[in-house]
Design an enzyme around this catalytic site. Sequence first.
Site, PDB file in Angstrom:
ATOM      1  N   GLY A  14      -3.169  -2.716  -0.998  1.00 57.95           N
ATOM      2  CA  GLY A  14      -1.997  -1.971  -1.595  1.00 57.95           C
ATOM      3  C   GLY A  14      -1.325  -0.968  -0.359  1.00 57.95           C
ATOM      4  O   GLY A  14      -0.263  -0.992  -0.191  1.00 57.95           O
ATOM      5  N   ASP A  33      -0.501   3.509  -8.675  1.00 59.34           N
ATOM      6  CA  ASP A  33      -1.961   3.264  -9.152  1.00 59.34           C
ATOM      7  C   ASP A  33      -2.253   3.936 -10.556  1.00 59.34           C
ATOM      8  O   ASP A  33      -1.463   4.916 -10.742  1.00 59.34           O
ATOM      9  CB  ASP A  33      -2.902   3.682  -7.885  1.00 59.34           C
ATOM     10  CG  ASP A  33      -4.272   2.919  -7.936  1.00 59.34           C
ATOM     11  OD1 ASP A  33      -4.462   2.078  -7.199  1.00 59.34           O
ATOM     12  OD2 ASP A  33      -4.988   3.355  -8.858  1.00 59.34           O
ATOM     13  N   HIS A 175      -6.482 -21.294  -4.186  1.00 55.59           N
ATOM     14  CA  HIS A 175      -7.197 -19.921  -3.151  1.00 55.59           C
ATOM     15  C   HIS A 175      -8.597 -20.033  -3.711  1.00 55.59           C
ATOM     16  O   HIS A 175      -8.884 -19.534  -4.487  1.00 55.59           O
ATOM     17  CB  HIS A 175      -6.398 -18.870  -3.704  1.00 55.59           C
ATOM     18  CG  HIS A 175      -6.624 -17.681  -2.383  1.00 55.59           C
ATOM     19  ND1 HIS A 175      -6.754 -17.939  -1.183  1.00 55.59           N
ATOM     20  CD2 HIS A 175      -6.911 -16.348  -2.837  1.00 55.59           C
ATOM     21  CE1 HIS A 175      -7.328 -16.930  -0.552  1.00 55.59           C
ATOM     22  NE2 HIS A 175      -7.152 -16.018  -1.437  1.00 55.59           N
TER      23      HIS A 175
HETATM   24  N1  APR Z   1      -2.552  -0.158 -12.651  1.00 55.25           N
HETATM   25  C1  APR Z   1      -2.388   0.007 -11.209  1.00 55.25           C
HETATM   26  N2  APR Z   1      -3.447  -0.171 -10.524  1.00 55.25           N
HETATM   27  C2  APR Z   1      -4.417  -0.484 -10.970  1.00 55.25           C
HETATM   28  C3  APR Z   1      -4.674  -0.698 -12.212  1.00 55.25           C
HETATM   29  C4  APR Z   1      -3.739  -0.784 -13.354  1.00 55.25           C
HETATM   30  N3  APR Z   1      -3.873  -1.046 -14.496  1.00 55.25           N
HETATM   31  N4  APR Z   1      -6.210  -1.359 -12.373  1.00 55.25           N
HETATM   32  C5  APR Z   1      -6.656  -1.121 -11.267  1.00 55.25           C
HETATM   33  N5  APR Z   1      -5.871  -0.601 -10.359  1.00 55.25           N
HETATM   34  C6  APR Z   1      -6.012  -0.347  -8.933  1.00 55.25           C
HETATM   35  C7  APR Z   1      -7.235   0.446  -8.671  1.00 55.25           C
HETATM   36  O1  APR Z   1      -7.090   1.864  -8.868  1.00 55.25           O
HETATM   37  C8  APR Z   1      -7.100   0.175  -6.939  1.00 55.25           C
HETATM   38  O2  APR Z   1      -6.691   1.334  -6.372  1.00 55.25           O
HETATM   39  O3  APR Z   1      -5.855  -1.368  -8.048  1.00 55.25           O
HETATM   40  C9  APR Z   1      -6.508  -0.968  -6.822  1.00 55.25           C
HETATM   41  C10 APR Z   1      -7.371  -1.972  -6.276  1.00 55.25           C
HETATM   42  O4  APR Z   1      -7.674  -1.930  -4.970  1.00 55.25           O
HETATM   43  P1  APR Z   1      -9.200  -2.170  -4.251  1.00 55.25           P
HETATM   44  O5  APR Z   1     -10.228  -2.083  -5.496  1.00 55.25           O
HETATM   45  O6  APR Z   1      -9.392  -1.487  -3.050  1.00 55.25           O
HETATM   46  O7  APR Z   1      -8.939  -3.839  -3.888  1.00 55.25           O
HETATM   47  P2  APR Z   1      -8.176  -4.316  -2.872  1.00 55.25           P
HETATM   48  O8  APR Z   1      -9.061  -4.641  -1.843  1.00 55.25           O
HETATM   49  O9  APR Z   1      -6.907  -3.574  -2.449  1.00 55.25           O
HETATM   50  O10 APR Z   1      -7.718  -5.698  -3.422  1.00 55.25           O
HETATM   51  C11 APR Z   1      -6.790  -5.923  -4.311  1.00 55.25           C
HETATM   52  O11 APR Z   1      -6.233  -8.191  -3.981  1.00 55.25           O
HETATM   53  O12 APR Z   1      -7.179  -9.725  -2.319  1.00 55.25           O
HETATM   54  C12 APR Z   1      -7.144  -9.190  -3.797  1.00 55.25           C
HETATM   55  O13 APR Z   1      -9.288  -9.873  -4.643  1.00 55.25           O
HETATM   56  C13 APR Z   1      -8.478  -8.894  -4.267  1.00 55.25           C
HETATM   57  O14 APR Z   1      -7.847  -8.796  -6.437  1.00 55.25           O
HETATM   58  C14 APR Z   1      -8.175  -8.176  -5.424  1.00 55.25           C
HETATM   59  C15 APR Z   1      -6.662  -7.469  -4.713  1.00 55.25           C
END
Ligand code: APR
Length: 311
Positions: A14, A33, A175
């Site tokens: 993100g 977030d 995917h």
């Molecule tokens: N609302 C908003 N944000 C949320 C929620 C929610 N209900 N639940 C979780 N999050 C946020 C988390 O707090 C975190 O900051 O989603 C974010 C996910 O970030 P990362 O754990 O860093 O994961 P990332 O590497 O960004 O991947 C996100 O994309 O490529 C796909 O497989 C990957 O499903 C994963 C997604």
Amino acid sequence: MIKKVTVVGAGHVGETVAQRLAEKELCDVVLIDIIEGVPQGKALDLSEASPIEKHDAHIIGTNNYEESAGSDIVIITAGIPRKPGMSRDDLISTNAGIMKNVTRQIATLSPESILIIVSNPLDAMCHVAYETSGFPKNRVVGMAGVLDSARFRTFIAMELDVSVENTHAFVLGGHGDTMVPLPRYSTVAGIPITELLSEDRIKALVDRTANGGAEIVKLLKTGSAYYAPASAAVEMAESILKDKKKILPCATYLEGEYGLKDLFIGVPVKLGAKGVEDVIEIKLTDQEQTALKKSADAVEELKELLKTLSF
Ligand code: APR
């Protein structure tokens, strides 16, 4: 009028999506977030880079969906990664619950938006977003094929020592490891790679592409890829925002195309201001059609699993 794009999930993918959108000056960005302070901090940090990066995009970080109201596009990256001891079913039901919650709020506040889904398992998450939002099929699209084909292009360019810009690659299917790269439609300066590389070398590149996500996870150990996934999502957003009508491989809802029905799977689509404006059907060999069917079966299996889970 300046376009507005909301990015849900201010994690690795993100934040990188927000950065690329702003630095390309494509739109204003709202980064959401659930963790308090994180989207606010990242948005402020990105804003403070803007005088040096030379853009005037406004970037807001928030925990409140109200700020996302009226978005043109919403890119959903929210989710949790698989933790040790967590079953695949637990992961799917947790992420499906998150996707349902996010999509419900987005659909109310940005009813005309186009949803670009990034969270995994991608094809299943697209289905949850489609059903929850009630949006027409052209306004829910999944990011997978653009990333997979970018990986394939990178490996082709490395192998032949040519510019990545000369490469084109075609990838179909879900995917995951059942994706279907199509070498005869993958080219270097218009020349099919089947003319340039041996069957063995092509197979090696195809295998590396299909396992591209796992290769990065193995190296990073505590996370998954995000630079290339973010680039892929932004390429899709750009094609929509500028109504470029690029043909890109994306997860889209099929209703009989390629002999598949009622599921999201990666095929070439035309992406423009209306979202998915067309599904491009190409003729497949029997072998390719069989591989696509196998990939669709894997997607179907997850879709059926979703029906049995409560989220
Ligand atoms: N609302 C908003 N944000 C949320 C929620 C929610 N209900 N639940 C979780 N999050 C946020 C988390 O707090 C975190 O900051 O989603 C974010 C996910 O970030 P990362 O754990 O860093 O994961 P990332 O590497 O960004 O991947 C996100 O994309 O490529 C796909 O497989 C990957 O499903 C994963 C997604």
